[in-house]
Write a protein that holds these residues in place. Structure first.
Motif, PDB file in Angstrom:
ATOM      1  N   GLN A   5     103.539   9.570  61.237  1.00  0.00           N
ATOM      2  CA  GLN A   5     103.694   9.464  59.758  1.00  0.00           C
ATOM      3  C   GLN A   5     103.368  10.804  59.041  1.00  0.00           C
ATOM      4  O   GLN A   5     104.162  11.466  58.229  1.00  0.00           O
ATOM      5  CB  GLN A   5     103.136   8.379  59.074  1.00  0.00           C
ATOM      6  CG  GLN A   5     103.548   7.196  59.651  1.00  0.00           C
ATOM      7  CD  GLN A   5     102.654   5.936  58.687  1.00  0.00           C
ATOM      8  OE1 GLN A   5     101.604   6.170  58.365  1.00  0.00           O
ATOM      9  NE2 GLN A   5     103.143   4.926  58.733  1.00  0.00           N
ATOM     10  N   GLU A   6     102.302  11.433  59.455  1.00  0.00           N
ATOM     11  CA  GLU A   6     101.559  12.883  58.852  1.00  0.00           C
ATOM     12  C   GLU A   6     102.799  13.837  59.240  1.00  0.00           C
ATOM     13  O   GLU A   6     103.340  14.871  58.456  1.00  0.00           O
ATOM     14  CB  GLU A   6     100.212  13.300  59.373  1.00  0.00           C
ATOM     15  CG  GLU A   6      99.938  14.427  58.692  1.00  0.00           C
ATOM     16  CD  GLU A   6      98.500  14.734  59.166  1.00  0.00           C
ATOM     17  OE1 GLU A   6      97.949  15.977  59.115  1.00  0.00           O
ATOM     18  OE2 GLU A   6      97.858  13.781  59.371  1.00  0.00           O
ATOM     19  N   ARG A   7     103.088  13.750  60.403  1.00  0.00           N
ATOM     20  CA  ARG A   7     104.179  14.973  61.047  1.00  0.00           C
ATOM     21  C   ARG A   7     105.508  14.680  60.166  1.00  0.00           C
ATOM     22  O   ARG A   7     106.107  15.754  60.186  1.00  0.00           O
ATOM     23  CB  ARG A   7     104.362  14.809  62.453  1.00  0.00           C
ATOM     24  CG  ARG A   7     105.259  15.855  63.158  1.00  0.00           C
ATOM     25  CD  ARG A   7     105.156  15.878  64.691  1.00  0.00           C
ATOM     26  NE  ARG A   7     103.938  15.674  65.324  1.00  0.00           N
ATOM     27  CZ  ARG A   7     103.706  14.952  66.326  1.00  0.00           C
ATOM     28  NH1 ARG A   7     104.389  14.400  66.947  1.00  0.00           N
ATOM     29  NH2 ARG A   7     102.418  15.224  66.717  1.00  0.00           N
ATOM     30  N   TYR A   8     105.834  13.461  59.973  1.00  0.00           N
ATOM     31  CA  TYR A   8     106.964  13.119  59.199  1.00  0.00           C
ATOM     32  C   TYR A   8     107.016  13.850  57.922  1.00  0.00           C
ATOM     33  O   TYR A   8     108.314  14.183  57.494  1.00  0.00           O
ATOM     34  CB  TYR A   8     107.382  11.451  59.418  1.00  0.00           C
ATOM     35  CG  TYR A   8     108.732  11.398  58.533  1.00  0.00           C
ATOM     36  CD1 TYR A   8     109.926  11.191  59.345  1.00  0.00           C
ATOM     37  CD2 TYR A   8     108.864  10.880  57.545  1.00  0.00           C
ATOM     38  CE1 TYR A   8     110.911  11.053  58.848  1.00  0.00           C
ATOM     39  CE2 TYR A   8     110.066  10.349  56.777  1.00  0.00           C
ATOM     40  CZ  TYR A   8     111.179  10.553  57.588  1.00  0.00           C
ATOM     41  OH  TYR A   8     112.150  10.196  56.996  1.00  0.00           O
ATOM     42  N   TRP A   9     106.045  13.712  57.158  1.00  0.00           N
ATOM     43  CA  TRP A   9     106.016  14.181  55.884  1.00  0.00           C
ATOM     44  C   TRP A   9     105.628  15.712  55.901  1.00  0.00           C
ATOM     45  O   TRP A   9     106.069  16.315  54.724  1.00  0.00           O
ATOM     46  CB  TRP A   9     104.884  13.492  55.185  1.00  0.00           C
ATOM     47  CG  TRP A   9     105.376  12.394  54.495  1.00  0.00           C
ATOM     48  CD1 TRP A   9     105.189  11.007  55.168  1.00  0.00           C
ATOM     49  CD2 TRP A   9     105.978  12.059  53.264  1.00  0.00           C
ATOM     50  NE1 TRP A   9     105.679  10.136  54.343  1.00  0.00           N
ATOM     51  CE2 TRP A   9     106.186  10.782  53.267  1.00  0.00           C
ATOM     52  CE3 TRP A   9     106.612  12.862  52.542  1.00  0.00           C
ATOM     53  CZ2 TRP A   9     106.956  10.088  52.136  1.00  0.00           C
ATOM     54  CZ3 TRP A   9     107.440  12.269  51.388  1.00  0.00           C
ATOM     55  CH2 TRP A   9     107.564  11.025  51.256  1.00  0.00           C
ATOM     56  N   THR A  10     104.978  16.352  56.889  1.00  0.00           N
ATOM     57  CA  THR A  10     104.708  17.619  56.645  1.00  0.00           C
ATOM     58  C   THR A  10     105.516  18.844  57.529  1.00  0.00           C
ATOM     59  O   THR A  10     105.542  20.053  57.083  1.00  0.00           O
ATOM     60  CB  THR A  10     103.049  17.932  57.074  1.00  0.00           C
ATOM     61  OG1 THR A  10     103.000  17.499  58.323  1.00  0.00           O
ATOM     62  CG2 THR A  10     102.217  17.290  56.031  1.00  0.00           C
ATOM     63  N   ARG A  11     106.021  18.397  58.543  1.00  0.00           N
ATOM     64  CA  ARG A  11     106.729  19.222  59.410  1.00  0.00           C
ATOM     65  C   ARG A  11     108.186  19.334  59.280  1.00  0.00           C
ATOM     66  O   ARG A  11     108.802  18.191  59.072  1.00  0.00           O
ATOM     67  CB  ARG A  11     106.470  19.031  60.875  1.00  0.00           C
ATOM     68  CG  ARG A  11     105.054  19.175  61.160  1.00  0.00           C
ATOM     69  CD  ARG A  11     104.775  20.658  61.448  1.00  0.00           C
ATOM     70  NE  ARG A  11     103.203  21.013  61.642  1.00  0.00           N
ATOM     71  CZ  ARG A  11     102.874  21.525  62.791  1.00  0.00           C
ATOM     72  NH1 ARG A  11     103.456  21.731  63.543  1.00  0.00           N
ATOM     73  NH2 ARG A  11     101.554  21.652  62.649  1.00  0.00           N
ATOM     74  N   PHE A  12     108.753  20.321  59.174  1.00  0.00           N
ATOM     75  CA  PHE A  12     110.409  20.114  58.953  1.00  0.00           C
ATOM     76  C   PHE A  12     110.917  21.010  60.306  1.00  0.00           C
ATOM     77  O   PHE A  12     110.407  22.197  60.665  1.00  0.00           O
ATOM     78  CB  PHE A  12     110.849  20.781  57.752  1.00  0.00           C
ATOM     79  CG  PHE A  12     110.439  20.261  56.587  1.00  0.00           C
ATOM     80  CD1 PHE A  12     110.790  18.870  56.244  1.00  0.00           C
ATOM     81  CD2 PHE A  12     109.502  20.950  55.697  1.00  0.00           C
ATOM     82  CE1 PHE A  12     110.387  18.391  55.121  1.00  0.00           C
ATOM     83  CE2 PHE A  12     109.091  20.353  54.527  1.00  0.00           C
ATOM     84  CZ  PHE A  12     109.437  18.778  54.278  1.00  0.00           C
ATOM     85  N   ARG A  13     111.991  20.441  60.767  1.00  0.00           N
ATOM     86  CA  ARG A  13     112.557  21.276  62.051  1.00  0.00           C
ATOM     87  C   ARG A  13     113.437  22.239  61.564  1.00  0.00           C
ATOM     88  O   ARG A  13     113.838  22.268  60.343  1.00  0.00           O
ATOM     89  CB  ARG A  13     113.217  20.249  62.952  1.00  0.00           C
ATOM     90  CG  ARG A  13     112.316  19.217  63.550  1.00  0.00           C
ATOM     91  CD  ARG A  13     113.070  18.397  64.589  1.00  0.00           C
ATOM     92  NE  ARG A  13     113.102  17.286  63.849  1.00  0.00           N
ATOM     93  CZ  ARG A  13     113.998  16.495  63.851  1.00  0.00           C
ATOM     94  NH1 ARG A  13     115.238  16.346  64.633  1.00  0.00           N
ATOM     95  NH2 ARG A  13     113.880  15.119  63.106  1.00  0.00           N
TER      96      ARG A  13
END
Length: 109
Positions: A5-13
């Motif tokens: 969930q944290e990666r979903y909110w903070t990282r953009f491809r």
């Protein structure tokens, strides 16, 4: 909050950022094409009204907000859309619409 969930909110491809930049450019260009002269008078309703739900459906909320904010700034520089009528609040109208639409498309509460 889990790691996923944290990666979903903070990282953009890179593909998401490219899509966001492309949609912002299309959003700016779509404001120059009136949808109909009969509704809204002097081309107040343009194809940008169709682009907002498309942006909300495709992008996550943070990217949707950034995309419409950049698009709104581009339209403010061009002097089109809501900005000449509502002033600085004209930047927030499409941004809030796309962000809340993206939340509605991507999350279920």
């Amino acid at each position: 909050m889990t790691l996923e969930q944290e990666r979903y909110w903070t990282r953009f491809r890179t593909s998401e950022l490219t899509l966001a930049a492309t949609l912002a450019a299309v959003y700016i260009v779509s404001t120059f094409f009136p949808l109909t002269p009969f509704i809204g008078g002097a081309s107040f309703i343009t194809f940008e009204i169709i682009m907002l739900p498309v942006i909300a459906a495709i992008l996550r909320p943070l990217l949707a907000a950034a995309t419409t904010l950049v698009g709104s700034l581009g339209m403010a520089l061009a002097g089109t859309s809501f900005y000449p009528i509502f002033g600085p609040f004209g930047l927030l109208i499409p941004t809030i619409a796309a962000t809340t639409g993206s939340v509605a498309f991507h999350y279920r509460w």
